[in-house]
Write a protein that holds these residues in place. Sequence first.
Motif, mmCIF file in Angstrom:
data_model
loop_
_atom_site.group_PDB
_atom_site.id
_atom_site.type_symbol
_atom_site.label_atom_id
_atom_site.label_comp_id
_atom_site.label_asym_id
_atom_site.label_seq_id
_atom_site.Cartn_x
_atom_site.Cartn_y
_atom_site.Cartn_z
ATOM 1 N N VAL A 173 0.839 -1.202 0.000
ATOM 2 C CA VAL A 173 0.000 0.000 0.000
ATOM 3 C C VAL A 173 0.877 1.257 0.000
ATOM 4 O O VAL A 173 0.662 2.191 -0.789
ATOM 5 N N VAL A 174 1.907 1.256 0.871
ATOM 6 C CA VAL A 174 2.808 2.425 0.968
ATOM 7 C C VAL A 174 3.578 2.609 -0.341
ATOM 8 O O VAL A 174 3.722 3.728 -0.842
ATOM 9 N N GLN A 175 4.028 1.493 -0.922
ATOM 10 C CA GLN A 175 4.770 1.571 -2.184
ATOM 11 C C GLN A 175 3.889 2.126 -3.305
ATOM 12 O O GLN A 175 4.319 2.965 -4.091
ATOM 13 N N GLU A 176 2.651 1.662 -3.358
ATOM 14 C CA GLU A 176 1.713 2.155 -4.380
ATOM 15 C C GLU A 176 1.456 3.648 -4.200
ATOM 16 O O GLU A 176 1.368 4.400 -5.173
ATOM 17 N N GLU A 177 1.359 4.076 -2.932
ATOM 18 C CA GLU A 177 1.144 5.492 -2.617
ATOM 19 C C GLU A 177 2.333 6.334 -3.114
ATOM 20 O O GLU A 177 2.158 7.387 -3.720
ATOM 21 N N MET A 178 3.541 5.831 -2.879
ATOM 22 C CA MET A 178 4.759 6.527 -3.334
ATOM 23 C C MET A 178 4.780 6.637 -4.856
ATOM 24 O O MET A 178 5.109 7.685 -5.417
ATOM 25 N N GLU A 179 4.417 5.546 -5.519
ATOM 26 C CA GLU A 179 4.413 5.531 -6.991
ATOM 27 C C GLU A 179 3.356 6.484 -7.551
ATOM 28 O O GLU A 179 3.570 7.143 -8.568
ATOM 29 N N LYS A 180 2.224 6.544 -6.832
ATOM 30 C CA LYS A 180 1.142 7.433 -7.243
ATOM 31 C C LYS A 180 1.590 8.906 -7.165
ATOM 32 O O LYS A 180 1.339 9.708 -8.057
ATOM 33 N N MET A 181 2.285 9.235 -6.071
ATOM 34 C CA MET A 181 2.804 10.605 -5.877
ATOM 35 C C MET A 181 3.799 10.946 -6.980
ATOM 36 O O MET A 181 3.789 12.046 -7.530
ATOM 37 N N ALA A 214 3.993 9.609 -10.003
ATOM 38 C CA ALA A 214 3.275 9.729 -11.279
ATOM 39 C C ALA A 214 2.552 11.076 -11.346
ATOM 40 O O ALA A 214 2.533 11.734 -12.393
ATOM 41 N N LYS A 215 2.005 11.500 -10.213
ATOM 42 C CA LYS A 215 1.290 12.777 -10.159
ATOM 43 C C LYS A 215 2.267 13.926 -10.437
ATOM 44 O O LYS A 215 1.960 14.867 -11.165
ATOM 45 N N HIS A 216 3.462 13.829 -9.862
ATOM 46 C CA HIS A 216 4.485 14.859 -10.090
ATOM 47 C C HIS A 216 4.897 14.899 -11.567
ATOM 48 O O HIS A 216 5.075 15.961 -12.143
ATOM 49 N N ASN A 217 5.025 13.713 -12.171
ATOM 50 C CA ASN A 217 5.494 13.642 -13.565
ATOM 51 C C ASN A 217 4.432 14.018 -14.596
ATOM 52 O O ASN A 217 4.754 14.224 -15.761
ATOM 53 N N ALA A 218 3.169 14.094 -14.145
ATOM 54 C CA ALA A 218 2.078 14.374 -15.101
ATOM 55 C C ALA A 218 1.883 15.876 -15.306
ATOM 56 O O ALA A 218 0.818 16.420 -15.050
ATOM 57 N N HIS A 219 2.932 16.548 -15.734
ATOM 58 C CA HIS A 219 2.803 17.979 -16.022
ATOM 59 C C HIS A 219 3.079 18.199 -17.505
ATOM 60 O O HIS A 219 3.682 17.360 -18.160
ATOM 61 N N GLU A 220 2.628 19.347 -18.006
ATOM 62 C CA GLU A 220 2.887 19.630 -19.425
ATOM 63 C C GLU A 220 4.391 19.801 -19.646
ATOM 64 O O GLU A 220 5.135 20.124 -18.719
ATOM 65 N N LYS A 221 4.800 19.585 -20.885
ATOM 66 C CA LYS A 221 6.217 19.726 -21.246
ATOM 67 C C LYS A 221 6.650 21.180 -21.020
ATOM 68 O O LYS A 221 5.942 22.101 -21.416
ATOM 69 N N LEU A 222 7.792 21.345 -20.377
ATOM 70 C CA LEU A 222 8.285 22.706 -20.142
ATOM 71 C C LEU A 222 8.886 23.283 -21.421
ATOM 72 O O LEU A 222 9.438 22.546 -22.237
ATOM 73 N N LYS A 223 8.776 24.592 -21.557
ATOM 74 C CA LYS A 223 9.374 25.264 -22.721
ATOM 75 C C LYS A 223 10.872 25.432 -22.480
ATOM 76 O O LYS A 223 11.316 25.567 -21.346
ATOM 77 N N HIS A 224 11.605 25.432 -23.573
ATOM 78 C CA HIS A 224 13.052 25.600 -23.486
ATOM 79 C C HIS A 224 13.356 27.044 -23.078
ATOM 80 O O HIS A 224 12.838 27.976 -23.690
ATOM 81 N N PRO A 225 14.195 27.251 -22.042
ATOM 82 C CA PRO A 225 14.466 28.620 -21.611
ATOM 83 C C PRO A 225 15.120 29.461 -22.704
ATOM 84 O O PRO A 225 15.965 28.984 -23.449
ATOM 85 N N TYR A 255 6.551 22.229 -10.667
ATOM 86 C CA TYR A 255 6.814 22.246 -9.222
ATOM 87 C C TYR A 255 5.898 23.257 -8.546
ATOM 88 O O TYR A 255 6.150 24.450 -8.573
ATOM 89 N N ASP A 256 4.834 22.745 -7.954
ATOM 90 C CA ASP A 256 3.864 23.597 -7.266
ATOM 91 C C ASP A 256 4.188 23.567 -5.769
ATOM 92 O O ASP A 256 4.150 22.498 -5.151
ATOM 93 N N PRO A 257 4.490 24.732 -5.176
ATOM 94 C CA PRO A 257 4.830 24.757 -3.745
ATOM 95 C C PRO A 257 3.735 24.164 -2.850
ATOM 96 O O PRO A 257 4.013 23.712 -1.736
ATOM 97 N N ASN A 258 2.490 24.155 -3.348
ATOM 98 C CA ASN A 258 1.383 23.624 -2.531
ATOM 99 C C ASN A 258 1.091 22.152 -2.778
ATOM 100 O O ASN A 258 0.196 21.587 -2.164
ATOM 101 N N ALA A 259 1.844 21.524 -3.692
ATOM 102 C CA ALA A 259 1.575 20.109 -3.996
ATOM 103 C C ALA A 259 2.587 19.228 -3.257
ATOM 104 O O ALA A 259 3.796 19.388 -3.438
ATOM 105 N N PRO A 260 2.112 18.320 -2.423
ATOM 106 C CA PRO A 260 3.035 17.488 -1.633
ATOM 107 C C PRO A 260 3.940 16.601 -2.498
ATOM 108 O O PRO A 260 5.023 16.207 -2.074
ATOM 109 N N GLU A 261 3.497 16.322 -3.730
ATOM 110 C CA GLU A 261 4.310 15.445 -4.595
ATOM 111 C C GLU A 261 5.480 16.185 -5.257
ATOM 112 O O GLU A 261 6.346 15.569 -5.873
#
Length: 203
Positions: free
Chosen positions: A65-73, A75-86, A141-147
């Motif tokens: 359960v804990v491992q699945e929770e970690m993986e979920k967090m 995946a949630k962190h990685n599910a962001h739109e592609k960043l633009k090249h600086p 990277y959202d300061p309010n998102a725990p992931e």
Amino acid sequence: MPGHIDVSNHQFDVEDLRKLIKSTTNDLEEADKKRRDDFKKYEMEKKFEKEMRLKAINDTEERKVVQEEMEKMEAKHNAHEKLKHPMTKDQLEEVWEDQDHMDPQDWDPKTFFNMHDLDGNGQWDENEVRVLFKKELDKAYDPNAPEDDMREREEEMERMREHVFKESDSDKNHMISFDEFLAETQRDEFEKDPGWDTMDDEE
């Protein structure tokens, strides 16, 4: 006595300035190397702590359960739109519109440069350049998102800064002048945004 001053000569001349710039540049490069090493260590410790946390759970079901929770967090962190090249047009126009609240039709490199030259000295320093990545970093990277890990956000910002200075700071004085910025905006690559690979993409 600082190594860049010639004490036999009471005037601070061009050669002294050259030595000062070289010495400062070496210090900054050393600081960047130390930052990268410290971050690597931080990531290894973080991974180790995760493994130890899982190892400490004796109950197989609970561990799963804990491992699945970690993986979920993760995946949630990685599910962001592609960043633009600086420092591509797409990235800077987003700053122009969303951060500076300017009309997209009015995009002008000189106005943009002056708006972000916060101390008005005709150059962008490293802090003035870092501010340009804020909108981009918010996507991953959202300061309010725990992931989302703010230490990783910090490192991502420094990676962007290093990249931009490597590309744009042609005289290697750790400042970007308007001419250097303008030269960037006139390159073919400025119009093409290949996207930016975050540290997660590179793993």
